[in-house]
Design an enzyme around this catalytic site. Sequence first.
Site, mmCIF file in Angstrom:
data_model
loop_
_atom_site.group_PDB
_atom_site.id
_atom_site.type_symbol
_atom_site.label_atom_id
_atom_site.label_comp_id
_atom_site.label_asym_id
_atom_site.label_seq_id
_atom_site.Cartn_x
_atom_site.Cartn_y
_atom_site.Cartn_z
ATOM 1 N N TYR A 1 33.449 32.091 36.729
ATOM 2 C CA TYR A 1 33.391 31.859 35.282
ATOM 3 C C TYR A 1 34.182 33.003 34.661
ATOM 4 O O TYR A 1 33.750 34.156 34.690
ATOM 5 C CB TYR A 1 31.947 31.874 34.802
ATOM 6 C CG TYR A 1 31.766 31.537 33.334
ATOM 7 C CD1 TYR A 1 31.215 30.325 32.952
ATOM 8 C CD2 TYR A 1 32.158 32.426 32.343
ATOM 9 C CE1 TYR A 1 31.042 30.008 31.608
ATOM 10 C CE2 TYR A 1 31.999 32.114 31.003
ATOM 11 C CZ TYR A 1 31.443 30.907 30.637
ATOM 12 O OH TYR A 1 31.284 30.591 29.314
ATOM 13 N N ASP B 1 38.076 44.386 37.343
ATOM 14 C CA ASP B 1 38.101 45.728 36.750
ATOM 15 C C ASP B 1 37.039 45.867 35.657
ATOM 16 O O ASP B 1 36.659 46.987 35.286
ATOM 17 C CB ASP B 1 39.479 46.002 36.142
ATOM 18 C CG ASP B 1 39.909 44.931 35.148
ATOM 19 O OD1 ASP B 1 40.121 43.780 35.589
ATOM 20 O OD2 ASP B 1 40.029 45.222 33.950
ATOM 21 N N TYR C 1 36.116 37.587 45.012
ATOM 22 C CA TYR C 1 36.928 38.353 44.056
ATOM 23 C C TYR C 1 36.077 38.835 42.886
ATOM 24 O O TYR C 1 35.256 38.091 42.351
ATOM 25 C CB TYR C 1 38.098 37.501 43.544
ATOM 26 C CG TYR C 1 39.012 37.091 44.666
ATOM 27 C CD1 TYR C 1 40.079 37.881 45.067
ATOM 28 C CD2 TYR C 1 38.760 35.910 45.380
ATOM 29 C CE1 TYR C 1 40.892 37.510 46.133
ATOM 30 C CE2 TYR C 1 39.562 35.534 46.442
ATOM 31 C CZ TYR C 1 40.628 36.346 46.811
ATOM 32 O OH TYR C 1 41.413 35.981 47.875
ATOM 33 N N ASP D 1 30.165 21.682 43.177
ATOM 34 C CA ASP D 1 29.595 22.191 41.930
ATOM 35 C C ASP D 1 28.949 23.548 42.211
ATOM 36 O O ASP D 1 27.846 23.621 42.757
ATOM 37 C CB ASP D 1 28.567 21.207 41.383
ATOM 38 C CG ASP D 1 27.961 21.663 40.067
ATOM 39 O OD1 ASP D 1 28.385 22.731 39.550
ATOM 40 O OD2 ASP D 1 27.058 20.977 39.562
ATOM 41 N N LEU D 2 29.638 24.627 41.846
ATOM 42 C CA LEU D 2 29.132 25.966 42.130
ATOM 43 C C LEU D 2 27.909 26.321 41.291
ATOM 44 O O LEU D 2 27.250 27.321 41.562
ATOM 45 C CB LEU D 2 30.235 27.001 41.929
ATOM 46 C CG LEU D 2 31.312 27.032 43.019
ATOM 47 C CD1 LEU D 2 32.441 27.966 42.629
ATOM 48 C CD2 LEU D 2 30.725 27.434 44.364
ATOM 49 N N TYR E 1 30.564 39.072 31.114
ATOM 50 C CA TYR E 1 31.403 38.709 32.251
ATOM 51 C C TYR E 1 31.401 39.811 33.305
ATOM 52 O O TYR E 1 31.145 39.558 34.486
ATOM 53 C CB TYR E 1 32.833 38.427 31.778
ATOM 54 C CG TYR E 1 33.832 38.327 32.902
ATOM 55 C CD1 TYR E 1 33.808 37.253 33.785
ATOM 56 C CD2 TYR E 1 34.812 39.312 33.084
ATOM 57 C CE1 TYR E 1 34.728 37.161 34.822
ATOM 58 C CE2 TYR E 1 35.723 39.231 34.113
ATOM 59 C CZ TYR E 1 35.681 38.154 34.977
ATOM 60 O OH TYR E 1 36.586 38.079 36.014
ATOM 61 N N GLY F 1 42.243 26.465 40.359
ATOM 62 C CA GLY F 1 42.448 27.664 39.557
ATOM 63 C C GLY F 1 43.700 28.428 39.963
ATOM 64 O O GLY F 1 44.374 28.087 40.936
#
Length: 304
Positions: A71, A112, A109, A46-47, A135, A21
Amino acid sequence: MSGAATTAAAGRTILVTGVSGQVGFELRRALQGLGRIVTVDRAALDLADPASIRACVGSVRPDVIVNPAAYTAVDQAEREADAARAINVVAPAVLAEEAKRLGALLVHYSTDYVFDGTKADAYREDDATNPQNVYGATKLEGEQAIAASGASHLVFRTSWVYGTRGRNFLLTMLKLARERDELRIVADQIGAPTWSATIAALTASVIAQGVGSEDGLAAWARRKSGIYHLSASGSTSWAGFAEAIFAEARLEHPPRVVPIPASEYPVPARRPANSRLDVSKLAREFGLVAPDWREALSLCLASD
């Protein structure tokens, strides 16, 4: 670092997820010199599978886990809430449990988008959260799960992440600039575009302080645990960001940017109107000053 700190760093193991990423790719480079770096991508870890996470962490036995994987398909998350929750809530919860078991530091991480965007000025870490989309809600749940685990943790909330790889606003604008003469871009949402390399560099600087701490990484991590805002300084709108991209890229025939309200660009997931993050805690606790977003954009385009 002192000789003792250098020796300590050499004995550290840092596990980094999501290295394919935007942020993970930059972390792989920025963390060099801070210990043995073990990187895993989606194919290796595999998360969405807690057993896979536990096996990976148990095998590596890291001193620090850095988890930029997430995601991040904001609109798609409205339709795939379970998938978003698996990666953004369950995975960090399991990583935190494993970090707690090993006495490791978890660096994670967030976004906002945990805020509703109604505040008049920049958001501080202790401001009330109120996510407006799936999200943001899952990222907030992930933060809460990490805190509840009791693991030493640094949660960095960032915003408007872009870079020269993956899918992001910068690359979309450069692509559209080759195809269109005019672009209608939202102008009533404000935030700080943040280069993925900036996030990685600041993260590495923070971890370096922990590795070099006189009382040891574990004690330092317990003392510094918490949420921090980590984004570029300054702010602009999406329309302003687009104009800056075209100016910094020195396009021969840049498209004309037409500012529009968000109401004229309907999307499945509601975005906050104000995404500005107050980064003064980062400066106060770690002595780090985030670069101005425009300066970082210039560096990003110059490095491509």
